[in-house]
Scaffold this motif. Structure first.
Motif, PDB file in Angstrom:
ATOM      1  N   SER A 279       0.824  -1.212   0.000  1.00 28.83           N
ATOM      2  CA  SER A 279       0.000   0.000   0.000  1.00 28.83           C
ATOM      3  C   SER A 279       0.853   1.255   0.000  1.00 28.83           C
ATOM      4  O   SER A 279       0.503   2.259  -0.633  1.00 28.83           O
ATOM      5  N   ASP A 280       2.019   1.213   0.692  1.00 28.44           N
ATOM      6  CA  ASP A 280       2.932   2.357   0.686  1.00 28.44           C
ATOM      7  C   ASP A 280       3.502   2.575  -0.715  1.00 28.44           C
ATOM      8  O   ASP A 280       3.633   3.720  -1.166  1.00 28.44           O
ATOM      9  N   LEU A 281       3.838   1.492  -1.390  1.00 25.48           N
ATOM     10  CA  LEU A 281       4.337   1.612  -2.754  1.00 25.48           C
ATOM     11  C   LEU A 281       3.263   2.200  -3.670  1.00 25.48           C
ATOM     12  O   LEU A 281       3.537   3.084  -4.477  1.00 25.48           O
ATOM     13  N   ASP A 282       2.055   1.696  -3.543  1.00 21.20           N
ATOM     14  CA  ASP A 282       0.968   2.187  -4.390  1.00 21.20           C
ATOM     15  C   ASP A 282       0.712   3.673  -4.176  1.00 21.20           C
ATOM     16  O   ASP A 282       0.483   4.422  -5.126  1.00 21.20           O
ATOM     17  N   GLN A 283       0.746   4.098  -2.933  1.00 21.18           N
ATOM     18  CA  GLN A 283       0.485   5.495  -2.635  1.00 21.18           C
ATOM     19  C   GLN A 283       1.566   6.390  -3.234  1.00 21.18           C
ATOM     20  O   GLN A 283       1.272   7.440  -3.799  1.00 21.18           O
ATOM     21  N   ALA A 284       2.826   5.959  -3.131  1.00 20.85           N
ATOM     22  CA  ALA A 284       3.924   6.761  -3.664  1.00 20.85           C
ATOM     23  C   ALA A 284       3.939   6.766  -5.186  1.00 20.85           C
ATOM     24  O   ALA A 284       4.273   7.776  -5.814  1.00 20.85           O
ATOM     25  N   LEU A 285       3.573   5.636  -5.791  1.00 21.20           N
ATOM     26  CA  LEU A 285       3.659   5.493  -7.244  1.00 21.20           C
ATOM     27  C   LEU A 285       2.322   5.714  -7.934  1.00 21.20           C
ATOM     28  O   LEU A 285       2.166   5.361  -9.104  1.00 21.20           O
ATOM     29  N   GLU A 286       1.376   6.333  -7.243  1.00 16.58           N
ATOM     30  CA  GLU A 286      -0.004   6.409  -7.721  1.00 16.58           C
ATOM     31  C   GLU A 286      -0.111   6.929  -9.152  1.00 16.58           C
ATOM     32  O   GLU A 286      -0.835   6.370  -9.982  1.00 16.58           O
ATOM     33  N   LEU A 287       0.591   7.993  -9.494  1.00 10.69           N
ATOM     34  CA  LEU A 287       0.498   8.600 -10.821  1.00 10.69           C
ATOM     35  C   LEU A 287       1.786   8.403 -11.608  1.00 10.69           C
ATOM     36  O   LEU A 287       2.149   9.232 -12.438  1.00 10.69           O
ATOM     37  N   SER A 288       2.472   7.293 -11.370  1.00 11.74           N
ATOM     38  CA  SER A 288       3.789   7.096 -11.964  1.00 11.74           C
ATOM     39  C   SER A 288       3.829   5.889 -12.887  1.00 11.74           C
ATOM     40  O   SER A 288       3.089   4.921 -12.721  1.00 11.74           O
TER      41      SER A 288
END
Length: 232
Positions: free
Chosen positions: A64-73
């Motif tokens: 979930s931390d990865l998803d939040q950081a990479l949300e628009l990447s």
């Protein structure tokens, strides 16, 4: 969408230098590490990666931390350094060996989770621990895990041909603590290489950064050796 780079388990010499080189290009770099840098281990005052939480021992909790950081990447590159701890002085009993193999499930989970963010110009680099210069017979768990990791790499590179998947093999010295090579070990291993010296962390990071920038398809599915070189 912005282009980003993600380095898994990048607290060692090569990982830190590669993070800095990619950050200097002006693109966002994220990195995970179980290490805490000492002042003498820092690589100057240049840009630093954004730290993220992901650990192969608890792989789902960090997604979930990865998803939040990479949300628009879009992931321009994914570099995997992380591996289970290995012992230099003794081979663990078989239950511990199988526990280390079970950690491969964490990397499969991570790769499958991140695959949708990888595009045609993306590069995935597996950094392989190398024991080719070690003649001791007490590396059973390390050799078993590395062999299984090779199998994962082969499967992933055949399955995903739409972007570059390649490997770089770097010297590893398993130990119960953060491993460092003594001068005697460096000389002994260096004498076995064709150039008579180990590759430096800077040279390895330079090459990895070149692979990411060039996206050269000639290296897809290949594991390139550095004739030693510092993994940590």
């Amino acid at each position: 969408m912005t282009s980003t780079h993600l380095l898994i388990g990048s607290g060692g010499e090569v990982g830190r230098k590669l993070s800095r080189k990619l950050s200097e290009k002006g693109e966002q770099v994220y990195a995970t590490s179980h290490r805490t840098d000492r002042p003498d281990e820092r690589d100057g005052d240049g840009p630093s990666p954004v730290p993220l939480l992901w650990d192969f021992r608890t792989p789902r909790s960090g997604l979930s931390d990865l998803d939040q950081a990479l949300e628009l990447s879009v992931l321009r590159s994914l570099s995997i350094f992380s591996h289970p701890p290995f012992l230099r002085e003794q081979s663990p009993p078989f239950p511990d060996l199988f526990d280390s193999l079970a950690s491969l499930k964490a990397f499969v989970l991570l790769l499958d989770h991140l695959a949708p963010r990888l595009k045609s110009d993306s590069t995935v680099i597996f950094f392989f621990p190398s024991l080719s210069h070690h003649k001791a017979d007490s590396y059973l768990s390390a050799r078993t895990w590395i062999g299984a990791f090779h199998g994962l790499f082969d499967e992933w590179s055949r399955k995903h041909r739409e972007y570059i998947v390649m490997g770089i093999e770097i010297l590893l010295t398993p130990d119960k603590r953060t491993p460092h090579l003594s001068p005697e070990m460096i000389k002994r291993i260096s004498d076995r290489t064709s150039r008579g010296r180990l590759a430096t962390s800077e040279e390895i990071a330079d090459f990895a950064a070149y692979i990411v920038e060039s996206g050269n398809p000639l290296f897809h599915g290949q594991i390139l050796k550095t004739e030693g070189g510092p993994y940590y």
